[in-house]
Write an enzyme that holds these catalytic residues in place. Structure first.
Site, mmCIF file in Angstrom:
data_model
loop_
_atom_site.group_PDB
_atom_site.id
_atom_site.type_symbol
_atom_site.label_atom_id
_atom_site.label_comp_id
_atom_site.label_asym_id
_atom_site.label_seq_id
_atom_site.Cartn_x
_atom_site.Cartn_y
_atom_site.Cartn_z
ATOM 1 N N SER A 124 29.434 48.839 22.958
ATOM 2 C CA SER A 124 28.802 47.530 23.106
ATOM 3 C C SER A 124 27.378 47.704 23.604
ATOM 4 O O SER A 124 27.071 48.658 24.336
ATOM 5 C CB SER A 124 29.623 46.723 24.125
ATOM 6 O OG SER A 124 28.872 45.645 24.609
ATOM 7 N N TYR A 149 33.389 45.650 32.716
ATOM 8 C CA TYR A 149 33.619 45.787 31.265
ATOM 9 C C TYR A 149 32.580 46.742 30.669
ATOM 10 O O TYR A 149 32.918 47.707 29.984
ATOM 11 C CB TYR A 149 33.535 44.415 30.579
ATOM 12 C CG TYR A 149 33.425 44.525 29.075
ATOM 13 C CD1 TYR A 149 34.502 44.959 28.311
ATOM 14 C CD2 TYR A 149 32.227 44.225 28.417
ATOM 15 C CE1 TYR A 149 34.379 45.092 26.932
ATOM 16 C CE2 TYR A 149 32.100 44.351 27.053
ATOM 17 C CZ TYR A 149 33.180 44.787 26.306
ATOM 18 O OH TYR A 149 33.061 44.927 24.943
ATOM 19 N N LYS A 153 32.904 50.710 29.019
ATOM 20 C CA LYS A 153 32.392 51.189 27.716
ATOM 21 C C LYS A 153 31.491 52.405 27.934
ATOM 22 O O LYS A 153 31.528 53.364 27.162
ATOM 23 C CB LYS A 153 31.611 50.077 27.007
ATOM 24 C CG LYS A 153 32.464 48.903 26.548
ATOM 25 C CD LYS A 153 33.364 49.296 25.393
ATOM 26 C CE LYS A 153 34.221 48.140 24.903
ATOM 27 N NZ LYS A 153 35.268 48.548 23.969
ATOM 28 N N ARG A 293 22.485 31.599 34.865
ATOM 29 C CA ARG A 293 23.669 32.263 35.420
ATOM 30 C C ARG A 293 23.232 33.595 36.019
ATOM 31 O O ARG A 293 22.488 34.335 35.364
ATOM 32 C CB ARG A 293 24.668 32.579 34.293
ATOM 33 C CG ARG A 293 25.782 31.607 34.162
ATOM 34 C CD ARG A 293 26.797 32.056 33.169
ATOM 35 N NE ARG A 293 26.232 32.685 31.969
ATOM 36 C CZ ARG A 293 26.867 32.807 30.826
ATOM 37 N NH1 ARG A 293 28.097 32.371 30.715
ATOM 38 N NH2 ARG A 293 26.309 33.383 29.776
#
Ligand SMILES: NC(=O)c1ccc[n+]([C@@H]2O[C@H](COP(=O)([O-])OP(=O)(O)OC[C@H]3O[C@@H](n4cnc5c(N)ncnc54)[C@H](O)[C@@H]3O)[C@@H](O)[C@H]2O)c1
Length: 340
Positions: A124, A149, A153, A293
């Protein structure tokens, strides 16, 4: 050619299956169905007109993997199985390291034991963290990840590099996906998120379908053309064709591990995506700009030159097609595969 597809019942996996079958490759799907349903494979069979071999199992289960590799002689593995929700990974880091990192370790052990050493891995763009420069090429450093996450990866990519170094003839391609969106043009397969979607496009789809009330656009004061975040959205059918190109490359490349970006190279803003989706669905979308965010970056898009030169792959489908196909899937399957 026979290829094991871990996670093949999921969003990207099902689109890969369609392209593999079209190319005359025989896939065998291995999936524990933690985020998928068998209906997705039935749909692939409808599109392809062919049965798809399926084994239910977990990549962390060594005995099941040994049985799988003894039952089939695989030429290569497409390894897509994994957990992928960034927010959930922050809340449950150990689940992500166990499923993604330990799962890949078990898969590599089984592959090594059975002498199957050709692998294409779903990595990713998150491995780049906050990019140092745009567009992002494969020479940029990886590892400054911002969530478990992404770190999982990154750790897998490191493990694959070490494995490829130590394993004679091992050939590994890590595909660093940017932002896969859209659906197969048949409208039969697409992304089927459980609960509230984490990603922009499925969220937009559900607002358009009236399942969610309003889209929140997180910040319009970024240093981008319209102030909203910019990402590299990529049609999932293009992405699936990238896997096919990678599988072909495994047969000619030198031993070792190589990473390749799969993106269009075009940065698109949240508002551009919203406008394109409105054109596709013929209605205006209810959205509201809210505060940024934490952890979000302003812009992220690929330099796809390596994929073009080395894999002979480039994205063909533009934003209107991504939105039209996403809307066809959403409007004909309002509750995803549960509609069946
Ligand atoms: N969708 C994206 O935006 C995106 C972006 C970059 C990378 N990726 C990676 O691509 C891969 C596929 O993503 P997707 O969007 O199709 O996700 P998905 O959740 O739809 O598919 C993943 C599949 O793996 C299966 N799975 C998960 N853990 C497993 C395990 N331990 N054993 C066996 N099967 C297991 C799930 O049931 C599911 O069918 C993932 O590895 C993901 O991290 C996805």
């Amino acid at each position: 050619m026979k290829v094991l597809v871990t996670g093949g019942a999921g969003y990207i996996g099902t689109h890969c299956l369609v392209e593999l079958i079209k190319a005359g490759i025989t896939p065998v799907v291995y999936d524990n169905l933690c985020n998928a349903s068998l209906e997705s494979l039935a749909r692939v069979e409808r599109i392809s007109g062919q049965a798809v071999a399926f084994v239910q199992g977990d990549i962390r289960d060594p005995d099941a993997l040994t049985a799988l590799f003894k039952a089939h002689r695989f030429d290569a593995v497409l390894h897509l199985a994994g957990l992928k929700a960034v927010g959930e990974s922050v809340a449950k880091p150990l689940e992500y390291y166990d499923n993604n990192v330990v799962g890949t370790l078990r898969l590599l052990e089984a592959m090594t034991a059975q002498g199957c050493v050709n692998l294409v891995f779903s990595s990713s763009a998150t491995v780049y963290g906050d990019p140092q420069a745009l567009p992002i090429d494969e020479e940029q450093p990886i590892g400054a990840t911002t969530n478990p996450y992404g770190t999982s990866k990154y750790q897998i990519e490191r493990m694959l590099a070490d494995w490829a170094c130590a394993t004679p003839d091992a050939r590994v391609i890590a595909l660093r996906y940017f932002n896969p969106v859209g659906a197969h043009p048949s409208g039969l397969i697409g992304e089927d998120p459980k609960g509230i979607p984490n990603n922009l496009m499925p969220y937009v789809q559900q607002v358009a379908a009236g399942k969610l009330q309003r889209l929140s656009v997180y910040g319009d004061d970024y240093d981008t053309a319209d102030g909203t975040g910019v990402r590299d959205y990529l049609h999932v059918v293009d992405l699936a064709q990238g896997h096919l190109a990678a599988l072909r490359k495994l047969t000619t490349m030198a031993a070792g591990k190589t990473a390749v970006n799969l993106g269009t190279g075009i940065g698109l803003s949240v508002l551009q995506l919203v406008r394109a989706f409105e054109a596709a669905c013929g209605a205006s979308l209810n959205y509201q700009v809210v505060a940024r965010r934490p952890g979000d970056i302003a812009a992220c898009y690929a330099d796809p030159a390596h994929a073009q030169e080395w894999l002979g792959w480039r994205a063909q489908l533009g934003l209107p097609q991504m939105c039209e196909d996403a809307w066809r899937w959403q409007s004909s399957n309002p509750s995803g595969y549960a509609d069946t």
